[in-house]
Design an enzyme around this catalytic site. Structure first.
Site, PDB file in Angstrom:
ATOM      1  N   TRP A  14       7.313  -3.654   5.310  1.00 50.37           N
ATOM      2  CA  TRP A  14       7.745  -4.069   4.908  1.00 50.37           C
ATOM      3  C   TRP A  14       7.876  -6.253   5.325  1.00 50.37           C
ATOM      4  CZ3 TRP A  14      13.977  -1.748   4.925  1.00 50.37           C
ATOM      5  CH2 TRP A  14      13.305  -0.350   4.270  1.00 50.37           C
ATOM      6  N   HIS A  96      -3.462  -6.843  11.254  1.00 52.12           N
ATOM      7  CA  HIS A  96      -2.787  -7.991   9.374  1.00 52.12           C
ATOM      8  C   HIS A  96      -3.738  -9.025  10.176  1.00 52.12           C
ATOM      9  CE1 HIS A  96      -0.950  -8.432   6.290  1.00 52.12           C
ATOM     10  NE2 HIS A  96      -0.531  -7.246   6.276  1.00 52.12           N
ATOM     11  N   GLU A  98      -2.063 -11.368   7.988  1.00 47.59           N
ATOM     12  CA  GLU A  98      -0.929 -12.528   8.052  1.00 47.59           C
ATOM     13  C   GLU A  98      -0.801 -12.672  10.007  1.00 47.59           C
ATOM     14  OE1 GLU A  98       1.910 -10.302   5.288  1.00 47.59           O
ATOM     15  OE2 GLU A  98       0.816 -11.365   4.124  1.00 47.59           O
ATOM     16  N   SER A 209      -2.289  -4.684  -2.397  1.00 47.83           N
ATOM     17  CA  SER A 209      -1.916  -5.049  -4.317  1.00 47.83           C
ATOM     18  C   SER A 209      -1.525  -3.718  -4.484  1.00 47.83           C
ATOM     19  CB  SER A 209      -2.777  -5.955  -4.627  1.00 47.83           C
ATOM     20  OG  SER A 209      -2.298  -6.467  -4.879  1.00 47.83           O
ATOM     21  N   GLY A 230       2.583  -3.064   1.320  1.00 45.55           N
ATOM     22  CA  GLY A 230       3.059  -4.511   1.229  1.00 45.55           C
ATOM     23  C   GLY A 230       4.335  -4.544   0.435  1.00 45.55           C
TER      24      GLY A 230
HETATM   25  P1  PGA Z   1       0.664  -6.413  -1.384  1.00 44.30           P
HETATM   26  O1  PGA Z   1       0.435  -5.868   0.831  1.00 44.30           O
HETATM   27  O2  PGA Z   1       0.574  -4.368  -1.128  1.00 44.30           O
HETATM   28  O3  PGA Z   1       1.573  -6.438  -1.005  1.00 44.30           O
HETATM   29  O4  PGA Z   1      -0.781  -6.605  -1.315  1.00 44.30           O
HETATM   30  C1  PGA Z   1      -0.414  -5.601   1.634  1.00 44.30           C
HETATM   31  C2  PGA Z   1      -0.041  -5.338   3.104  1.00 44.30           C
HETATM   32  O5  PGA Z   1      -0.052  -6.715   3.541  1.00 44.30           O
HETATM   33  O6  PGA Z   1      -0.180  -4.134   3.798  1.00 44.30           O
END
Ligand code: PGA
Length: 249
Positions: A14, A96, A98, A209, A230
């Site tokens: 999330w 991850h 990010e 995605s 995500g």
């Molecule tokens: P997304 O993100 O499905 O929105 O591309 C996946 C993730 O970052 O784990």
């Protein structure tokens, strides 16, 4: 995530979304999960929702999106692995892209976090994936192999890997099936090299995605054991459609 006899794994990340009002979404996902025991389903909400969701959900496991390598101490803003366990967490997503980008984490730090997480009794979902520039330069395989070999914790039995190409996250771009198969095959070789026989059983998820439109196709790839989702995990309708695809793939 790895207990039980599930054939497929589905995890919703999330990210920084979700208030108490959104707990109803998780409960809707829980009702759908009750009908799909062949899929191990997890949700990683923001940490504020971990305990309330752990108390309410029966069929979905909850986990963290990150954890600190230390058990406690003067680390303002930090959340330790033991705190996640204490809050009802069953697993944690580590490495991850990010998190790696925001905190400049290298594989060494990710591995330290993974060791702390396993010591606290959490399953670890270790995220690996190349950036767009690395793929264009033909370096995708060595980059990902390096992340796996250097970031893996010690226990294969509580480990899952998520291959998430950075350029596929949130972009709508998904690698070709052959590219995913090639990368998952390389990751499997690393796992066997690192853990021997136990490396064969480590689930390898794809993320980036994932949607209700491409889930069945992705899960149809022999090297894909599950999905890390995500944006589409924020909608119970979309996430449940992906869960059904996982159940019947
Ligand atoms: P997304 O993100 O499905 O929105 O591309 C996946 C993730 O970052 O784990």
């Amino acid at each position: 995530m790895r207990q039980g006899a599930a054939r497929r794994f589905l995890v919703g990340n999330w990210k920084m979304h979700g208030l108490r009002a959104d707990m109803a979404c998780a409960q809707e996902i829980d009702r759908c999960a009750a009908e799909l025991p062949q899929v191990s389903i997890g949700l990683a909400p923001p940490v504020t929702l971990l305990l309330p969701l752990a108390e309410r959900l029966r069929h979905v496991r909850v986990g963290g999106q990150a954890c600190h390598a230390m058990d406690d101490g003067a680390y303002t803003g930090g959340i330790s692995a033991r705190m996640l366990t204490d809050g009802g967490g069953d697993f944690v997503i580590l490495g991850h892209s990010e998190q790696r980008a925001q905190h400049c984490y290298g594989d060494e730090q990710v591995r330290a976090q993974a060791l702390a997480a396993q010591a606290a009794g959490l399953d670890v979902i270790l995220c690996v994936g190349e950036g767009a520039g690395e793929r264009e330069a033909g370096r995708a395989l060595p980059v990902v192999v390096g992340q796996v070999l250097q970031g893996c914790p010690n226990d294969a039995g509580s480990l899952l890997i998520a291959y998430e190409p950075v350029w596929a996250i949130g972009s709508g771009d998904v690698p070709a099936g052959a590219q995913i198969e090639e990368m998952h095959g390389a990751i499997r070789c690393c796992l066997k090299e690192r853990f021997g026989e136990a490396g064969r059983a480590v689930p390898i998820l794809y993320g980036g995605s994932v949607s209700e439109s491409n889930a069945a196709q992705l899960l149809g790839l022999t090297a894909v054991d599950g999905l890390l989702v995500g944006a589409a995990s924020l909608s119970p309708v979309r996430f449940c459609a992906i869960a059904r695809a996982a159940a019947y793939a």
